[in-house]
Scaffold this active site. Structure first.
Site, PDB file in Angstrom:
ATOM      1  CD  GLU A  32      -0.462   9.355   6.431  1.00  0.00           C
ATOM      2  OE1 GLU A  32      -0.319  10.027   7.468  1.00  0.00           O
ATOM      3  OE2 GLU A  32      -0.109   9.752   5.308  1.00  0.00           O
TER       4      GLU A  32
ATOM      5  CD1 TRP B 221      -1.630  -2.184   2.317  1.00  0.00           C
ATOM      6  CD2 TRP B 221      -2.725  -1.761   0.417  1.00  0.00           C
ATOM      7  NE1 TRP B 221      -2.476  -3.236   2.089  1.00  0.00           N
ATOM      8  CE2 TRP B 221      -3.177  -3.000   0.929  1.00  0.00           C
ATOM      9  CE3 TRP B 221      -3.266  -1.299  -0.783  1.00  0.00           C
ATOM     10  CZ2 TRP B 221      -4.143  -3.771   0.290  1.00  0.00           C
ATOM     11  CZ3 TRP B 221      -4.228  -2.056  -1.421  1.00  0.00           C
ATOM     12  CH2 TRP B 221      -4.663  -3.265  -0.884  1.00  0.00           C
TER      13      TRP B 221
END
Length: 391
Positions: free
Chosen positions: A370, A164
């Site tokens: 995140e 990712w």
């Protein structure tokens, strides 16, 4: 359909320099980013020329020290720049945020010699960075990462796979977290790896529902050799460096989310005031007016939240809890606002002829990257009630 330039949000900026900076960003948005956004996203083209322009304009190193090529700007100003960019095209706004995240470890924990050698090119030399923490088997549980770095004389040899990774395969440098010691967070170290290092390769980009212009890919490290001079911080300090970077990065995601939400609101208001039904603009109907009012209120609340957290950071005060709150609230707000924007446009909102559907698809990923919003809730709860009790 060509995107219109985003509406200009009234901003409270601390200096004339900051006001000039926002004016510069808006010129770039109107001239270079917004006119191409829809076409390039549909085609899945990454705007490397735009990032070169942003670098030349001093916009890729805004929150960092000018002694190393940065812009010396408060985080509260930098985040408002991100919001402006993301409102025009999330691929650009999020890309700048990721680049800044990739610079954070070296800027905050590198030696003076390391910063002097590498930061000027990273911040203003046309380079593009990527941040390598997540792996196929360790996303939210980042402390269980398996990529390993083993000492070999004066070098480290890195082996493993990261997943990712925004800018995977096109980045000029990668900030990489790898295991150098025992299992758990204390066995992780940070490294600065050149994008052209032998043994480094990227898989084909992921096929995503949104942000098609931003490449997201697995990055493979097959015995990548880097000198110890590219180790950032002390051995075993990597996980604390990563957490520090993520606190700041989450504010970047929050600002990008508000940018996308603002763009969706602007589109909804423009459509509602132009579209006529039953002999008058649909913006005259109370149900729709209330929907627009709620959308605008969520955006203003989110903007205030991320700016409040940024001011704490600028003052040197703890801001981890506030960063998690900002990321949580702003990205959830963006999802609600973009969903409502599609509803305001009705059938047109569900077509690619209008950008509302793209904003909706892009908003979703901001609740995931995140640290998922479930992780943000865990972070906030730990600040309030302490760590979970393990039985």
């Amino acid at each position: 359909m060509t995107d219109r330039a985003p509406q200009q949000v009234d901003r409270v900026l601390p200096t004339e320099e900051a006001r000039d900076l926002i004016a510069l960003v808006r010129d770039i948005v109107q001239g270079e980013i917004a006119p191409r956004a829809a076409e390039e996203e549909d085609a899945g083209r990454f705007p490397r020329d735009t990032f070169a322009l942003l670098s030349e304009s001093g916009l890729l190193g805004l929150p960092y020290d000018s002694a190393f090529g940065g812009g010396d700007q408060p985080y509260a100003v930098y985040l408002q720049v991100l919001e402006e960019l993301a409102a025009a095209r999330l691929t650009v706004g999020l890309g700048v945020s990721v680049h800044s995240l990739a610079c954070h470890a070296l800027a905050g924990y590198g030696t003076k010699e390391q910063r002097a050698e590498h930061l000027p090119a990273m911040l203003g030399g046309g380079l593009l960075g990527a941040y390598c923490l997540s792996e196929p088997s360790s996303g939210s549980d980042a402390a269980s990462l398996r990529t390993r770095a083993v000492r070999d004389g004066g070098d480290w040899v890195i082996t493993g796979t990261k997943a990712w990774i925004t800018h995977g395969g096109i980045a000029d440098f990668y900030t990489v977290l790898a295991r150098t010691g025992a299992e758990g967070p204390k066995g992780i170290t940070a490294f600065l790896v050149p994008g052209d290092a032998e043994g480094l390769s990227a898989a084909a980009p992921e096929k995503k529902m949104g942000m098609k212009g931003s490449p997201t890919a697995q990055v493979h490290f097959d015995g990548v050799r880097v000198p110890d001079s590219r180790r950032i911080g002390e051995e075993g300090q990597g996980f604390s460096i990563a957490l520090s970077a993520l606190d700041s990065g989450r504010l970047g995601i929050a600002a990008c989310a508000i940018g996308v939400a603002q763009a969706a609101l602007d589109e909804a208001v423009a459509y509602a005031t132009d579209r006529r039904q039953f002999g008058r603009p649909i913006a005259d109907f109370q149900g729709l007016r209330f929907m627009l009012a709620d959308m605008a209120t969520q955006i203003e609340a989110g903007r205030s939240l991320y700016l409040a957290a940024a001011r704490l950071r600028d003052e040197g005060a703890p801001f981890s809890r506030q960063a998690a709150m900002a990321k949580l609230f702003c990205t959830d707000a963006a999802m609600r606002v973009t969903t409502d924007a599609v509803q305001v446009l009705g059938g047109y909102g569900y077509t690619a002829d209008f950008p509302a559907e793209r904003y909706l698809r892009e908003a979703k990923v901001l609740q995931i990257v995140e640290g998922t919003n479930q992780i943000q809730r865990m972070v906030i709860a730990r600040h309030l009630a302490g760590p979970e009790t393990i039985r």
